[in-house]
Design a protein around this motif. Sequence first.
Motif, mmCIF file in Angstrom:
data_model
loop_
_atom_site.group_PDB
_atom_site.id
_atom_site.type_symbol
_atom_site.label_atom_id
_atom_site.label_comp_id
_atom_site.label_asym_id
_atom_site.label_seq_id
_atom_site.Cartn_x
_atom_site.Cartn_y
_atom_site.Cartn_z
ATOM 1 N N PRO A 1 0.643 -1.226 0.156
ATOM 2 C CA PRO A 1 0.108 -0.096 0.017
ATOM 3 C C PRO A 1 0.692 1.323 -0.061
ATOM 4 O O PRO A 1 0.480 2.130 -0.726
ATOM 5 N N ASN A 2 1.903 1.273 0.927
ATOM 6 C CA ASN A 2 2.645 2.666 0.796
ATOM 7 C C ASN A 2 4.046 2.024 0.247
ATOM 8 O O ASN A 2 4.967 1.499 0.835
ATOM 9 N N GLN B 1 1.202 5.561 -3.431
ATOM 10 C CA GLN B 1 0.256 4.437 -2.618
ATOM 11 C C GLN B 1 -0.699 3.537 -3.606
ATOM 12 O O GLN B 1 -1.136 3.843 -4.677
HETATM 13 C C1 LIG Z 1 0.313 4.448 4.510
HETATM 14 O O1 LIG Z 1 0.712 5.884 4.572
HETATM 15 C C2 LIG Z 1 -0.385 6.633 5.236
HETATM 16 C C3 LIG Z 1 0.172 7.930 5.226
HETATM 17 O O2 LIG Z 1 0.983 8.249 4.104
HETATM 18 C C4 LIG Z 1 -0.853 6.061 6.566
HETATM 19 O O3 LIG Z 1 -1.964 6.665 7.100
HETATM 20 C C5 LIG Z 1 -1.227 4.507 6.516
HETATM 21 O O4 LIG Z 1 -1.250 4.136 7.630
HETATM 22 C C6 LIG Z 1 -0.089 3.745 5.856
HETATM 23 N N1 LIG Z 1 -0.516 2.448 5.611
HETATM 24 C C7 LIG Z 1 0.238 1.601 5.915
HETATM 25 C C8 LIG Z 1 -0.144 0.146 5.471
HETATM 26 O O5 LIG Z 1 1.315 1.412 6.237
#
Ligand SMILES: *[C@@H]1O[C@H](CO)[C@@H](O)[C@H](O)[C@H]1NC(C)=O
Length: 469
Positions: free
Chosen positions: A410-411, A433
């Motif tokens: 996801p990130n 993302q």
């Molecule tokens: C991905 O990044 C966003 C903010 O950039 C954050 O809110 C989210 O929790 C992150 N998701 C994961 C799975 O790390």
Amino acid sequence: MLWKLLLAACVSTVLRGALCSTASLRRANDGGGRCLYTFTVPSPAEHSCPEPAAVQELRRQGALQRTEMEALQTRLGLLEVLVSRLAGPGGAGGQGGGLEAAYSATMREKTELQRERDRLEAERQELQNRVDRLRQENSRLRLGQCAPIETPLQDPDQRPPDGSSLDYSSPRFQEFKSLSRLTAFSRVPLVGVHSRAQTPPRGGSDSTGCGELVWIGEPESHRKADSIAGKYGVWMQDPEPVPPYGPEMTWRLDAVGSAVRQLFGYEDFKQLSRGFPSKVLLLPESVESTGAVVYRGSLYYQRRKSRTLLRYDLRTESMATRRELPHAGFHGQYPYSWGGYTDIDLAVDETGLWAIYSTSKAKGAIVLSRLDPDSLEVLHSWETSVRKQSVANAFVICGTLYTVASYTTPNTTVNYSYSTESGHGRVLSIPFQNRYRYNSMIDYNPARRQLFSWDNYHMVTYDVRLGTV
Ligand SMILES: *[C@@H]1O[C@H](CO)[C@@H](O)[C@H](O)[C@H]1NC(C)=O
Ligand SMILES: *[C@@H]1O[C@H](CO)[C@@H](O)[C@H](O)[C@H]1NC(C)=O
């Protein structure tokens, strides 16, 4: 006298045609030194008081349209059945010429019907808006919003001569009150609000020219495909559109399956999100994977199971150019890390048309070639040091190639760039993302300054920001 003139103006501009013509008028003093004029007209709810002519006419048009829409919908439904029968097993799979022709004719008619339906839908929306405006104007007057005084003046001395027949407390009557301020009666124009698609904010408004990618925004989903054929796919707008299509025209190919030939066109993002294509084109040859682009009025794509590039002219709806991409691997030789036969990925940026691929000579490293949009010839090639199968996807902005690290995380990040100007690669870390966790296509659109992407059924865009060089 002035007040009479003002009132005459009020009555003629506001009440005429929009309210009942049997309005009566009273004048009183509100105690604060201001004049208060009270209009009394029978309620529009009464049978004795016909609806304003404008509303009636709009209603009549609306009813006519509904009938037309229903008829169209029925024909469309029948056509859809016919199309699916023709396209189904034993249908027009490319063999029988007669069936093929019938299929094409049916598709054309379907496209026309869909366009007609969309036109009617837009008209209906406009009529609805006009009715709403009239209603609002009506209730605004009814609520007496134009007067800062709430309590009705009931001075018996000020009753009109025929006031005996009027019962002001009865719901059969509506009171329209106004102070003698003309502004309060400012006419609401009878113009429909155009329901145009909301154009998402364009990225990089702070920089007008080319630059290096410095930031990618959050994904915004515009549409979720509703069948398995849309688990991955490609969607796009033409950054340099050619009539009959405009800049908002949005194209879509659902890429799952072995005979991907249907290209759907939508008037704009809004129509895409509603799901009715205004155009359905049946391509003469199947599409491989998600590397297609639309540029200068043509769809460019890789022919299935080949290194042949095709240019399909969207205006003439015919194949315009075909050419092999020399030495390019195809059909699973050098795909992106997610697979999907993504061996040859076309791209468009501010500077032209590109192919992102690899060759055996490059031993699987990403080769970036600039193509001539007319002849599809390779004008110039650059070889990077990054293996194509190690990246999730790639896109080109301002002559620089960018690669994405993962298609599922996801990130993730854009972690590599290659500048054709300097001929050098660079390691980066720009957050990106994959909100829906299976990203099968990422393309840059230089006109919108956005990335278009297809992430697990979702057609999404990302704003980008470029730094000035
Ligand atoms: C991905 O990044 C966003 C903010 O950039 C954050 O809110 C989210 O929790 C992150 N998701 C994961 C799975 O790390
Ligand atoms: C980018 O990220 C991927 C996945 O983490 C990694 O395999 C690759 O080596 C990175 N590329 C560069 C140039 O750092």
